[in-house]
Design a protein around this motif. Structure first.
Motif, mmCIF file in Angstrom:
data_model
loop_
_atom_site.group_PDB
_atom_site.id
_atom_site.type_symbol
_atom_site.label_atom_id
_atom_site.label_comp_id
_atom_site.label_asym_id
_atom_site.label_seq_id
_atom_site.Cartn_x
_atom_site.Cartn_y
_atom_site.Cartn_z
ATOM 1 N N TRP A 132 69.341 13.321 -36.869
ATOM 2 C CA TRP A 132 69.136 13.331 -35.157
ATOM 3 C C TRP A 132 67.938 13.827 -34.856
ATOM 4 C CZ3 TRP A 132 68.914 18.243 -32.965
ATOM 5 C CH2 TRP A 132 69.199 19.331 -34.186
ATOM 6 N N ALA A 133 67.919 13.804 -33.461
ATOM 7 C CA ALA A 133 66.416 14.253 -32.920
ATOM 8 C C ALA A 133 66.901 14.789 -31.580
ATOM 9 C CB ALA A 133 65.334 13.249 -33.002
ATOM 10 N N SER A 134 66.313 15.796 -30.952
ATOM 11 C CA SER A 134 66.305 16.174 -29.344
ATOM 12 C C SER A 134 65.544 15.252 -28.348
ATOM 13 C CB SER A 134 66.173 17.450 -29.504
ATOM 14 O OG SER A 134 64.590 17.835 -29.836
ATOM 15 N N SER A 135 64.868 14.428 -29.024
ATOM 16 C CA SER A 135 63.657 13.372 -28.196
ATOM 17 C C SER A 135 64.481 12.169 -28.193
ATOM 18 C CB SER A 135 62.306 13.347 -28.654
ATOM 19 O OG SER A 135 61.595 12.651 -28.234
ATOM 20 N N SER A 136 64.659 11.339 -27.309
ATOM 21 C CA SER A 136 65.079 10.083 -27.561
ATOM 22 C C SER A 136 64.114 9.125 -27.992
ATOM 23 C CB SER A 136 65.745 9.444 -26.226
ATOM 24 O OG SER A 136 64.585 9.455 -25.189
ATOM 25 N N ALA A 137 62.910 9.504 -27.698
ATOM 26 C CA ALA A 137 61.825 8.766 -28.196
ATOM 27 C C ALA A 137 61.606 8.573 -29.381
ATOM 28 C CB ALA A 137 60.600 9.002 -27.437
ATOM 29 N N MET A 138 62.240 9.457 -30.218
ATOM 30 C CA MET A 138 62.093 9.582 -31.742
ATOM 31 C C MET A 138 63.005 8.604 -32.531
ATOM 32 S SD MET A 138 61.615 13.618 -32.305
ATOM 33 C CE MET A 138 61.369 13.540 -34.133
ATOM 34 N N ILE A 139 64.177 8.289 -31.663
ATOM 35 C CA ILE A 139 65.034 7.308 -32.553
ATOM 36 C C ILE A 139 64.637 6.268 -33.002
ATOM 37 C CG2 ILE A 139 67.418 6.644 -32.146
ATOM 38 C CD1 ILE A 139 67.034 9.681 -32.107
ATOM 39 N N PRO A 140 63.980 5.205 -32.242
ATOM 40 C CA PRO A 140 63.511 3.894 -32.679
ATOM 41 C C PRO A 140 62.614 4.208 -33.779
ATOM 42 C CG PRO A 140 62.749 4.208 -30.369
ATOM 43 C CD PRO A 140 63.985 5.496 -30.700
ATOM 44 N N ARG A 141 61.651 5.041 -33.729
ATOM 45 C CA ARG A 141 60.595 5.433 -35.078
ATOM 46 C C ARG A 141 61.326 5.863 -36.127
ATOM 47 N NH1 ARG A 141 54.929 7.430 -32.501
ATOM 48 N NH2 ARG A 141 54.956 6.295 -30.646
ATOM 49 N N LEU A 142 62.268 6.833 -36.152
ATOM 50 C CA LEU A 142 63.000 7.020 -37.188
ATOM 51 C C LEU A 142 63.613 5.780 -38.027
ATOM 52 C CD1 LEU A 142 64.682 10.477 -35.906
ATOM 53 C CD2 LEU A 142 62.984 10.051 -37.924
ATOM 54 N N GLU A 143 64.210 4.852 -37.065
ATOM 55 C CA GLU A 143 64.838 3.682 -37.840
ATOM 56 C C GLU A 143 63.858 2.767 -38.421
ATOM 57 O OE1 GLU A 143 68.792 4.063 -34.820
ATOM 58 O OE2 GLU A 143 67.193 2.543 -34.570
ATOM 59 N N ARG A 144 62.720 2.603 -37.339
ATOM 60 C CA ARG A 144 61.668 1.664 -37.940
ATOM 61 C C ARG A 144 60.623 2.000 -38.857
ATOM 62 N NH1 ARG A 144 58.073 1.302 -33.030
ATOM 63 N NH2 ARG A 144 56.787 3.070 -34.292
ATOM 64 N N ASP A 145 60.271 3.456 -38.912
ATOM 65 C CA ASP A 145 59.223 3.656 -39.772
ATOM 66 C C ASP A 145 59.538 4.817 -40.969
ATOM 67 O OD1 ASP A 145 57.399 2.588 -37.880
ATOM 68 O OD2 ASP A 145 57.164 4.468 -36.814
ATOM 69 N N TRP A 146 60.806 5.269 -40.634
ATOM 70 C CA TRP A 146 61.273 6.265 -41.720
ATOM 71 C C TRP A 146 62.502 5.964 -42.621
ATOM 72 C CZ3 TRP A 146 57.779 9.890 -43.126
ATOM 73 C CH2 TRP A 146 56.894 10.274 -42.254
ATOM 74 N N GLY A 147 62.963 4.752 -42.454
ATOM 75 C CA GLY A 147 64.122 4.070 -43.108
ATOM 76 C C GLY A 147 65.480 4.658 -42.875
ATOM 77 N N VAL A 148 65.692 5.298 -41.688
ATOM 78 C CA VAL A 148 66.913 5.735 -41.315
ATOM 79 C C VAL A 148 68.139 4.826 -40.618
ATOM 80 C CG1 VAL A 148 68.035 7.508 -39.602
ATOM 81 C CG2 VAL A 148 65.976 8.181 -40.624
ATOM 82 N N SER A 149 69.343 4.482 -41.160
ATOM 83 C CA SER A 149 69.820 3.389 -41.047
ATOM 84 C C SER A 149 70.337 3.690 -39.317
ATOM 85 C CB SER A 149 71.072 3.149 -41.720
ATOM 86 O OG SER A 149 71.715 4.525 -41.884
ATOM 87 N N LYS A 150 70.659 4.789 -38.928
ATOM 88 C CA LYS A 150 71.148 4.992 -37.519
ATOM 89 C C LYS A 150 70.809 6.442 -37.108
ATOM 90 C CE LYS A 150 74.653 4.211 -34.269
ATOM 91 N NZ LYS A 150 76.071 3.737 -33.954
ATOM 92 N N ALA A 151 69.753 6.519 -36.326
ATOM 93 C CA ALA A 151 69.386 8.014 -35.802
ATOM 94 C C ALA A 151 70.254 8.340 -34.485
ATOM 95 C CB ALA A 151 68.030 8.136 -35.654
ATOM 96 N N HIS A 152 70.444 9.563 -34.373
ATOM 97 C CA HIS A 152 71.371 10.197 -33.205
ATOM 98 C C HIS A 152 70.460 10.871 -32.096
ATOM 99 C CE1 HIS A 152 74.978 8.623 -34.974
ATOM 100 N NE2 HIS A 152 74.387 8.822 -36.204
ATOM 101 N N HIS A 153 70.455 10.810 -30.846
ATOM 102 C CA HIS A 153 69.944 11.609 -29.979
ATOM 103 C C HIS A 153 70.924 12.649 -29.613
ATOM 104 C CE1 HIS A 153 68.388 12.282 -25.703
ATOM 105 N NE2 HIS A 153 67.644 13.116 -26.453
#
Length: 332
Positions: A132-153
């Motif tokens: 999870w992250a407190s910035s919504s802008a991080m969610i697609p980057r966590l999924e695209r660049d860091w292999g997270v299957s589903k990140a949560h805001h």
């Protein structure tokens, strides 16, 4: 459910509670995580190793191996789920655990990190049960660049009993705070110097002219700084982890109008012309104009400050944050 909380930076629940009782820090536990108990999750805080040897080894490991909390990470755990506030404890936990699910926040990874930090994170984060992250802008980057299957805001929360709205005690005082590498305090100084009659104080350890710096303040003293102020203003360089978010919410909870750059994630929390003013990041003149508007229009400043306080109470308190985090845990 029992959640074993692994925090970085040597945070100790008993020491934190003592500091809270003295009015130095918000919430009874760091980040208000004791409030998980109100939402069906029993929190169990890891007590950090405090011996001189462990401290020395931990410092060396952090320096050489990506900044992570390796020493405490491999101690025996309890509980049904492992919860980590950020990647510095979350990455080692995800690499370690084979039987218990790991939930970790991520704060810094989507902005520049070194190769060692990235190497461990790319192997650990896909193994976490939730990220999870407190910035919504991080969610697609966590999924695209860091292999997270589903990140949560999960929106950040602030202790609305610690930070309270009180009448300002000084006219034309602009306040800011923060120490991370994306702060642009020098731009803020230049902008405020363009506003006739405005004065600026910044709570920071970063190198800025001493005329503006307020160093060595605990959070209770920073709270008092907010309550003296007319405006809370923030300047940052481009980033997606929402640099300045904590200060923004603390200022809003203090009933102050805030001025923020239009960086992704940070604008999740402020409505332009309703709970604060938003200017193009890096635009010194636009920042100066926003500060000037709020200093010269007392009615507008009061209206935005009151709306900001209501917004935090309704959406961004640590109680609501605990409820959202508990829901994340209970859905595993």
């Amino acid at each position: 459910m029992r959640a074993y909380l692994e925090l970085s930076h040597g945070l100790h629940p008993a020491e934190w509670s003592s500091r809270h009782a003295r009015g130095e820090v918000p919430d009874h536990w760091p980040y208000g995580l004791d409030r998980l108990a109100n939402h069906g999750v029993q929190p169990i805080m890891r007590i950090p190793a405090s011996s001189r040897v462990a401290t020395r080894i931990g410092r060396a490991a952090r320096h050489r191996l990506g900044g992570y909390e390796w020493v405490d990470a491999f101690r025996r755990t309890t509980g049904d789920v492992i919860f980590c506030w950020d990647e510095y404890s979350g990455v080692p936990a995800a690499l370690r655990e084979r039987r218990k699910p790991v939930i970790t926040g991520v704060v810094w990874l989507t902005d520049e990190v070194d190769k060692t930090t990235a190497w461990f994170a790319k192997r650990a984060l896909p193994r976490a049960a939730r990220v999870w992250a407190s910035s919504s802008a991080m969610i697609p980057r966590l999924e695209r660049d860091w292999g997270v299957s589903k990140a949560h805001h999960i929106p950040l929360g602030i202790d609305v009993d610690f930070f309270t709205a009180r009448p300002k005690t000084e006219e034309s005082l602009v306040v800011s705070a923060g120490n991370d590498r994306h702060r642009d305090h020098h731009l803020l100084i230049r902008a405020v110097n363009k506003v006739p009659g405005a004065r600026l104080e910044i709570a920071t350890r970063l190198p800025i002219p001493q005329d503006y710096a307020r160093t060595g303040l605990n959070e209770g003293q920073v709270r008092d700084l907010y309550q003296r102020a007319s405006v809370i203003a923030i300047a940052t360089t481009p980033n997606v982890h929402a640099s300045g978010l904590t200060v923004t919410l603390e200022g809003m909870a203090s009933g102050r109008p805030v001025v923020i750059p239009d960086t992704p994630g940070l604008t999740d929390y402020v409505e332009n012309e309703r709970t604060g003013l938003i200017y193009p990041a890096g635009d010194e003149d636009a920042l100066a104009k926003c500060v000037h508007r709020l200093i010269t229009d007392e009615d507008m400043a009061k209206e935005l400050g009151a709306a900001a306080r209501r917004k935090v109470e309704q959406h961004f308190s640590t109680e609501l944050q605990a409820a959202r985090l508990a829901e994340l845990m209970l859905t595993i």
